[in-house]
Design a protein around this motif. Structure first.
Motif, short mmCIF file in Angstrom:
data_model
loop_
_atom_site.label_atom_id
_atom_site.label_comp_id
_atom_site.label_asym_id
_atom_site.label_seq_id
_atom_site.Cartn_x
_atom_site.Cartn_y
_atom_site.Cartn_z
N PHE A 1 93.62 -48.81 49.64
CA PHE A 1 93.65 -49.97 48.74
C PHE A 1 92.29 -50.65 48.71
O PHE A 1 91.47 -50.44 49.58
N ARG B 1 94.29 -55.61 47.53
CA ARG B 1 95.51 -54.90 47.99
C ARG B 1 96.42 -54.52 46.84
O ARG B 1 97.61 -54.31 47.02
N MET B 2 95.85 -54.41 45.65
CA MET B 2 96.68 -54.01 44.51
C MET B 2 95.87 -53.09 43.59
O MET B 2 94.74 -53.39 43.25
N HIS C 1 101.56 -51.15 39.00
CA HIS C 1 100.55 -51.22 40.06
C HIS C 1 101.26 -51.07 41.41
O HIS C 1 102.46 -51.36 41.51
N TYR C 2 100.51 -50.67 42.42
CA TYR C 2 101.05 -50.67 43.77
C TYR C 2 100.39 -51.82 44.53
O TYR C 2 99.16 -51.99 44.48
N LEU C 3 101.23 -52.58 45.23
CA LEU C 3 100.74 -53.73 45.98
C LEU C 3 101.05 -53.53 47.47
O LEU C 3 102.20 -53.23 47.82
N ASN D 1 101.95 -55.06 50.64
CA ASN D 1 102.44 -56.41 50.99
C ASN D 1 102.09 -56.77 52.44
O ASN D 1 101.47 -55.97 53.16
N GLU E 1 106.09 -52.09 44.12
CA GLU E 1 105.67 -51.81 42.74
C GLU E 1 105.64 -53.13 41.99
O GLU E 1 106.60 -53.89 42.04
N LYS F 1 101.93 -55.40 35.63
CA LYS F 1 101.02 -56.39 35.05
C LYS F 1 100.81 -56.05 33.58
O LYS F 1 100.90 -54.87 33.21
#
Ligand SMILES: C[S@@+](CC[C@H](N)C(=O)[O-])C[C@H]1O[C@@H](n2cnc3c(N)ncnc32)[C@H](O)[C@@H]1O
Length: 354
Positions: free
Chosen positions: A8, A12-13, A170-172, A174, A181, A184
């Motif tokens: 990442f 982080r996204m 997007h992948y975040l 956490n 997921e 945006k």
């Protein structure tokens, strides 16, 4: 579940394609740059690793294509994403049986991973083969590009559509170091690119191969300039899918996408209708998309196997036909894998499609 923060960025996204690009092709930690994935000891087998007959059929197709074009004195072939180099290795051996073709033909390999490029150099080790980064060292045509499981390994973007609005997945990463997921608003540029494709029109979940189409743009430009074509073999579909087709393989088994990041392969199914539409938009002619089974049988793979088997022991014969079955069986690779040929030539009579 091991989640590696290194894939990442600081925020982080990441959109799906950027995340996959890091996981698969990061110069140090990427899957294809740090691990050799092919073979029984690796994560998956591809057609050239299953049977040399597959590579021979591609070779015969290239020789007959050259013949159809009335034997040009200079002919270029470019393998896209050659993996461990096993297809080209067989081509070199086969081309020796066609001296006039062999003399006319320059062989180029197009590979992104430096680890695999070095492996190819070691496995092939032949002065006839050159590597190319941007096709600039290929000046005179015609030029034929070909790739097995090339397109499926290029990261895709994913979107959802709600009415007239588009949202990009997007992948975040956490706070618990797990991946969520999130969607945006999609960029106007991407939306307009998606809207150009009729085959994506009524979909609610859209997979869009933006990076793959960037690669195809370079290839179609070269074909338009020099004349030539592109043969792609990949696993994919013709009727639109409204679903997520990302899949991960580790040690020949399905793997959760987020497990073993950088240690497992992640691919998507190729939308052949989209490729078809793309090529037509770019003024190439396209042969009807056929299955791998259809293409290989038209190229004479069964006759070749029968011929070879005559001088084999029973054990060798059963090995040969087991491998052939894997390539052709409609429940195995035969139907799932498809073949498309896009080209710019006056001629239309290329083998394998009718
Ligand atoms: C799934 S492997 C297939 C290898 C081989 N064609 C086979 O059938 O065994 C995908 C190959 O494409 C290469 N590749 C993926 N994206 C690429 C790109 N944008 N440019 C060049 N090579 C790429 C990978 O590094 C790898 O060699």
């Amino acid at each position: 579940m091991i989640i590696n923060q290194n894939f990442f960025n600081k925020s982080r996204m990441l959109p799906v394609d950027k995340f996959l690009e890091n996981v698969l092709y990061d110069k140090k930690k990427g899957y294809y740059t740090s691990k050799i994935p092919f073979g029984y000891k690796g994560d998956f087998l591809t057609a050239p690793g299953i049977s040399n007959l597959f590579s021979e059929m591609i070779g015969i197709w290239l020789v007959t294509t050259w013949n159809t074009l009335r034997k040009p004195k200079e002919f270029n072939i470019v393998e896209l994403g050659p993996g461990n180099g096993s297809l080209t290795k067989i081509l070199i051996k086969l081309f020796k049986r066609f001296p006039e073709f062999n003399k006319a033909t320059n062989i180029f390999l197009y590979e992104k991973s430096s680890l695999l490029r070095n492996l190819q150099k070691k496995n092939i080790n032949h002065s006839k083969v050159k590597w190319t980064k941007n096709f600039n060292n290929i000046k005179k045509g015609p030029i034929i590009f070909f790739g097995n499981e090339f397109f499926d390994s290029i990261p895709i973007k994913q979107f959802t559509r709600k009415g007239s609005l588009f949202f990009e997945k997007h992948y975040l990463l956490n706070k618990k170091n797990k991946i969520d997921e999130v969607y945006k608003k999609a960029s106007i540029k991407d939306i307009s690119k998606i809207k150009k494709f009729k085959v994506l029109n009524n979909l609610k979940f859209i997979e869009f191969p933006k990076l793959g189409l960037n690669e195809l743009n370079k290839i179609t430009k070269k074909i338009s300039k020099l004349s030539g074509g592109l043969l792609l073999i990949d696993y994919g579909y013709l009727n639109s899918k409204n679903e997520n087709t990302l899949q991960s393989l580790s040690n020949h088994k399905r793997n959760n996408i987020f497990d073993n990041l950088g240690k497992a392969d992640i691919t998507s199914l190729v939308n052949f209708s989209l490729l078809n539409e793309y090529f037509i938009k770019n003024n190439l002619k396209v042969k009807k998309v056929v299955t791998q089974k259809f293409f290989l049988e038209k190229m004479g793979i069964i006759e070749r196997a029968n011929h070879l088997s005559q001088k084999m022991s029973f054990k060798e014969q059963s090995n040969l036909y087991l491998r052939l079955k894997r390539l052709l069986d409609t429940k195995l690779m035969g139907n799932l894998f498809k073949v498309i040929f896009a080209y710019k030539f006056k001629k239309n009579n290329f083998l394998g499609f009718e």
